[in-house]
Write a protein that holds these residues in place. Structure first.
Motif, short mmCIF file in Angstrom:
data_model
loop_
_atom_site.label_atom_id
_atom_site.label_comp_id
_atom_site.label_asym_id
_atom_site.label_seq_id
_atom_site.Cartn_x
_atom_site.Cartn_y
_atom_site.Cartn_z
N VAL A 101 10.43 3.60 12.31
CA VAL A 101 10.84 4.76 11.53
C VAL A 101 10.82 4.38 10.06
N GLY A 102 10.20 5.21 9.24
CA GLY A 102 10.10 4.91 7.81
C GLY A 102 8.75 4.35 7.41
N ASP A 103 7.95 3.94 8.38
CA ASP A 103 6.58 3.50 8.08
C ASP A 103 5.76 4.67 7.55
N ILE A 104 4.75 4.33 6.76
CA ILE A 104 3.81 5.37 6.34
C ILE A 104 2.49 5.12 7.05
N VAL A 105 1.99 6.16 7.70
CA VAL A 105 0.74 6.04 8.44
C VAL A 105 -0.38 6.64 7.59
N GLY A 106 -1.44 5.87 7.43
CA GLY A 106 -2.61 6.39 6.72
C GLY A 106 -3.60 6.93 7.72
N ILE A 107 -4.08 8.14 7.49
CA ILE A 107 -5.03 8.76 8.42
C ILE A 107 -6.33 8.99 7.67
N THR A 108 -7.41 8.51 8.22
CA THR A 108 -8.70 8.70 7.59
C THR A 108 -9.51 9.67 8.44
N ARG A 109 -9.79 10.83 7.89
CA ARG A 109 -10.52 11.83 8.65
C ARG A 109 -11.94 11.92 8.12
N LYS A 157 0.83 -1.21 0.00
CA LYS A 157 0.00 0.00 0.00
C LYS A 157 0.87 1.26 0.00
N SER A 158 1.94 1.23 0.80
CA SER A 158 2.86 2.37 0.85
C SER A 158 3.41 2.68 -0.53
N GLU A 159 3.85 1.61 -1.18
CA GLU A 159 4.40 1.73 -2.53
C GLU A 159 3.39 2.41 -3.45
N LYS A 160 2.16 1.95 -3.32
CA LYS A 160 1.08 2.44 -4.19
C LYS A 160 0.88 3.95 -3.99
N ILE A 161 0.89 4.36 -2.73
CA ILE A 161 0.70 5.79 -2.41
C ILE A 161 1.81 6.62 -3.03
N TYR A 200 1.23 9.49 -6.05
CA TYR A 200 1.54 10.92 -5.96
C TYR A 200 2.88 11.26 -6.60
N ASN A 201 3.59 10.23 -7.10
CA ASN A 201 4.86 10.42 -7.76
C ASN A 201 5.85 11.15 -6.84
N ILE A 202 6.03 10.58 -5.65
CA ILE A 202 6.91 11.21 -4.67
C ILE A 202 7.81 10.18 -4.00
N THR A 203 8.84 10.65 -3.33
CA THR A 203 9.64 9.81 -2.45
C THR A 203 9.11 10.04 -1.04
N PRO A 204 9.42 9.15 -0.10
CA PRO A 204 8.90 9.36 1.27
C PRO A 204 9.27 10.74 1.84
#
Ligand SMILES: [Mg+2]
Ligand SMILES: [Zn+2]
Ligand SMILES: [Zn+2]
Lengths: 77, 825
Positions: free
Chosen positions: A52-60, A20-24, A28-32
């Motif tokens: 450290v280095g994980d990507i957290v998804g936040i759903t508001r 999923k991180s990869e997909k995000i 967005y065509n970005i690096t972390p």
């Protein structure tokens, strides 16, 4: 005190798996490095044992958008 | 993305006197600047080693000429050291924290040892700073050498006393020199504290303080040079006095003067000392004054700059212009230019402009050829016109149809700058259609506006597509039209679209000339039919207007009167969303023209008798007022008896206040209803009902009753001892003694009423003044914080380095000018 994650005012935080991180990042065509950040010790994710280095998804919950998505990179601290 | 180097850290430190001397290209020692022949003196403030400000001269230090050499610092060695005013407080704290004899930090050795010296955190050193001050404050003993400490007093801006004794700067420096480096690390300091005491000061390069030669060939020196002359003069005198063995008192006086001059060299706005003045009495602008505040380097020259290709003058209205247009005076149009590339289609036209020269309207100023730029003048215009070829660029005058950006300050939102098309017209004002006043917040009581001419094809296209007035009809703030008919447009359209209006063909032609085409053969027209001519043929809409339900069926106004809601509200909004900006612009242009003609046909004026009420209505209002006053008296009585039923959470007094306020505001509402019910069909009423101008409250206040005046949201209570004005008895609780105005503006106010009304009026004036100041500051902070954010084509908001700030603009990606989501919020 109970889990802070259960409070209605704290939006849903989840640690994204690698796929999923990869997909995000691809979407967005970005690096972390271009992601907004959050501390590893942030109360909202502390209980999830983030690395450290994980990507957290936040759903508001948003009055105009229904669910609004946000992503943050976990950093040391 | 641009290649970025990462800055690891930036550290701000102080120069030591040694470093100042090492940096210096010349030692400056004499207050004289030029010799008799006008040449700069070596060792004076204009020493040629400090840089060049005259053309043709080479720098003695680097060999560069004017423009190549940036200038070089010099230095002055002070006869006696002085405090650096910027660090006067730090000097005080360090004096307090260290022992007066051994120079150690006044903290127990054991406590110091409890910290790890290798990596002391800012929090820890802050604690040390705090604790170290306690010993000398309580006049305790040094934990290292046992010396009794004396309390240190700091007198702003730069005097220190130990007990009763004045501490000389040399004494302070001696003490600071004793402080050991290890202790400094405990304090988190990377500079020697003795560097806070200046024994040399840098002399700014002359390039930063150039002298100007006046017409009378006198030289006029920069303020900083004047200041440095003062320093050098006193420095010299101090030295002479010391050498000749002058009394200590005189030396200390001169020393203090030197301190004053050095302090004001840094900052001439220090509180507690008089500002250093020029011979003319004007305070000198020294280093801090160059940088600080609105007029300083940052806000005047760095955050904002002067620009070319712009114009500014008074504005005035012109209803015959389209909302997209702006009328530019010919004299301005002949000053502003647009670069246009010559091609096979425009060569004849541009040649004509060149031939006209710079002083005849569609003319030109310059031709840019591959060889260079040529200025067109009366003498050479014919010759240049012959040589104009394809590929050249002609800088021609502004002409009809050119794209410009029009702006009125304060530029609080994006629609403070919109793109207009030029109409070059006579006279000397910039003119705009009154329908465009709202976004600029402009009126014509002397307002001035700015005009900017984009200089490249891209800039022109960008302005035209994104900023054109017709694209800005819907406000991005609330998603409803901000541009549209107002005031007389609304009144006029209301008059025209009344049910009873019927016009002959001649009258209809008069109103519609040059706007819409009347259907052939028809002899009589209703006002509604004429309005319908402006609507698209398939447009249907039903809505509740300000005064009636409006029904539009297939481009025909079936019923209802067109008012504010039609000219600038929902009708316009629907036109915009369904038919786009071109149709909307056409509607605004035509409807405003038409309504102005309508209002002029019927005539419309307001008189004092608009606020006349019948005897019957006046009596009713008087009765209500009287009743309310009686009720208030009653409430006060029961308050005194203690019978008032207290509102939960409020005190007795608050309860009384609330109930009185409710009673009195009820009077005004009731009076308003009566005024409306009994008032005749006046112009004032037409305006307020159609939403053109004025509210029912305005009418009520003119005809009926002005009502309770308030200061800080409460009835007027303060003033004299136990009363509001000396006209009343002490303790008078009646409504008229507490700011209730029972008169109307028409009748006139009594002196006391007038005074209360002025009190309320003053408060609202003060409030607006404060609000603008505060919101201006907030706006500045927001602009500085947000200026680099960009919405990318994928909807993300990113900063200047590409860092994502929002993943979807505004969380939902909605552009309020294009969507109707706003409904219901
Ligand atoms: Mg004005
Ligand atoms: Zn130089
Ligand atoms: Zn000591």
């Amino acid at each position: 005190m109970g889990s802070k994650l259960k409070n209605a005012l704290v939006p849903k935080h989840e640690i994204l798996d690698e796929k999923k991180s990869e997909k995000i990042l691809k979407f967005y065509n970005i690096t972390p490095n271009e992601l907004p950040r959050m501390l590893k010790s942030d109360p909202a994710i502390r209980e999830l044992n983030p690395k450290v280095g994980d990507i957290v998804g936040i759903t508001r919950i948003s009055p105009t958008a229904g669910n609004a998505f946000y992503y943050r990179l976990v950093i040391e601290g | 993305m641009a290649v970025r180097k990462k800055i690891d850290k930036i550290e701000f430190r102080l120069f030591s006197s040694k470093m100042i001397q090492k940096l210096s290209a010349a030692k400056i020692y004499t207050p004289n600047t030029y010799d008799e022949d006008g040449y700069p003196i070596e060792g004076g403030l204009m020493d040629p080693r400090l840089g060049v400000i005259d053309p043709g001269i080479k720098c003695k230090t680097c060999g560069g000429r004017l423009g190549e050499c940036q200038g070089h610092f010099g230095h002055v060695e002070l006869t006696r050291p002085v405090i650096h005013v910027g660090y006067a407080r730090e000097v005080y704290l360090l004096l307090k924290m260290t022992c007066r004899v051994c120079g150690r930090i006044l903290i127990q050795k054991e406590e110091l040892d409890s910290y790890k010296l290798e990596n002391i955190t800012p929090t820890e050193s802050n604690a040390i700073w705090e604790n170290a001050q306690k010993v000398s404050e309580s006049e305790g003993k040094c934990p290292h050498c046992g010396e009794k400490q004396v309390k240190i007093k700091f007198v702003r801006p730069y005097s220190y006393y130990e007990g009763e004794n004045n501490l000389l700067v040399t004494d302070i420096r001696e003490r600071f020199e004793k402080i050991n480096d290890e202790d400094l690390r405990y304090l988190g300091l990377k500079v020697r504290p003795d560097w806070l005491i200046l024994s040399s000061i840098p002399v700014l390069p002359i390039t930063t303080r150039p002298s100007i030669t006046l017409e009378s060939s006198d030289r006029s020196e920069d303020d900083l040079t004047h200041k440095l002359v003062d320093i050098l003069r006193i420095n010299q005198r101090l030295e002479e006095n010391i050498n000749s063995g002058a009394p200590q008192l005189i030396i200390e006086d001169l020393w203090d003067l030197l301190q004053y001059h050095v302090a004001t060299y840094f900052d001439n706005g220090i509180t507690g000392i008089p500002p250093a003045r020029h011979r003319s009495g004007r305070p000198l602008k020294t280093i801090a004054q160059r940088l600080k505040s609105k007029e300083g380097r940052f806000r005047k020259n760095l955050s904002g700059k002067r620009v070319n290709f712009s114009a500014r003058t008074v504005i005035s209205p012109d209803p015959n212009l389209s909302i997209n247009e702006v009328a530019v005076p010919e004299i301005i149009a002949m000053e502003l230019t647009v670069p246009e590339e010559v091609n096979d289609r425009n060569i004849e036209e541009l040649r004509l402009y060149v031939l006209n020269g710079p002083h005849v309207h569609p003319g030109a100023h310059n031709v840019i050829t591959p060889i260079g730029r040529k200025r067109i003048m009366e003498e050479n215009k014919e010759e240049i016109a012959k040589t104009v070829t394809e590929g050249d660029i002609v800088e021609r005058h502004l002409k009809d149809g050119d794209v410009v950006i029009f702006n009125r300050q304060p530029s609080l939102h994006r629609i403070s700058m919109m793109c207009h098309r030029v109409r070059v017209l006579p006279e000397k004002t910039l003119r705009l259609n009154t329908a465009v006043c709202a976004p600029y917040n402009a009126d014509f009581d002397g307002d001035e506006m700015n005009l900017h001419v984009p200089q490249s094809e891209e800039a022109i296209a960008e302005a035209d597509i994104l900023m054109k007035v017709q694209e800005c009809i819907i406000s991005p703030r609330y998603g409803k039209p901000i541009i549209g008919g107002r005031q007389d447009h609304v009144t006029g359209m209301t008059l025209l679209t009344r049910d009873e209006v019927e016009l002959s063909r001649a009258e209809a032609l008069d109103i519609t000339r040059n706007t819409v085409e009347l259907p052939k053969g028809k002899k009589r027209f209703t006002g509604k039919e004429i309005f319908s001519l402006m609507l698209p043929k398939d447009f249907s809409l039903e809505y509740k207007g300000k005064q009636s339900r409006v029904k539009i069926d297939k481009g025909k106004l079936v019923s209802g009167v067109i008012d504010k809601e039609g000219l600038g509200g929902i009708l316009l909004e629907k036109l915009f969303t369904r038919y786009g900006s071109d149709v909307s612009r056409e509607f605004i242009d035509k409807s405003t023209l038409l309504s102005i003609r309508a209002i002029m046909k019927y005539g419309f004026s307001v008189g004092i008798d608009d606020s006349d009420l019948s005897e019957e209505a006046l009596k009713k209002i008087r009765d209500i007022t009287k009743k309310a006053k009686a009720k208030v008296d009653e409430l006060v009585q029961s308050y005194h008896k203690g019978e008032l039923r207290i509102i939960p959470g409020k005190s007795m007094e608050e309860t009384l206040e609330d109930m009185v306020m409710a009673e009195l505001s009820h009077v005004r509402n009731a009076a308003g209803e009566i005024a409306e019910e009994y008032s005749r069909h006046t112009s004032s009423l037409i305006m307020s009902r159609s939403g053109a101008r004025g509210s029912l409250l305005n009418l009520t206040q003119m005809a009926g009753i002005v009502g309770q005046q308030a200061v800080r949201g409460k009835r007027i209570k303060r003033g004299y001892n136990a009363r509001t004005l000396p006209h009343f008895k002490k303790g008078d609780v009646s409504s008229e003694a507490n700011g209730f105005v029972a008169s109307s503006f028409k009748m006139g106010l009594t002196p006391t009423e007038y005074f209360f009304h002025s009190m309320g009026g003053r408060e609202s004036l003060v409030d607006t003044a404060i609000r603008t100041a505060r919101s201006g500051y907030m706006q500045r902070r927001l602009i500085n914080a947000l200026q680099d954010l960009v919405v990318y084509p994928d909807g993300t908001v990113r900063g200047d380095t590409g860092v994502i700030v929002q993943f979807n603009y505004g969380e939902d990606g909605i552009d309020p000018t294009n969507e109707c989501y706003i409904e219901g919020f």
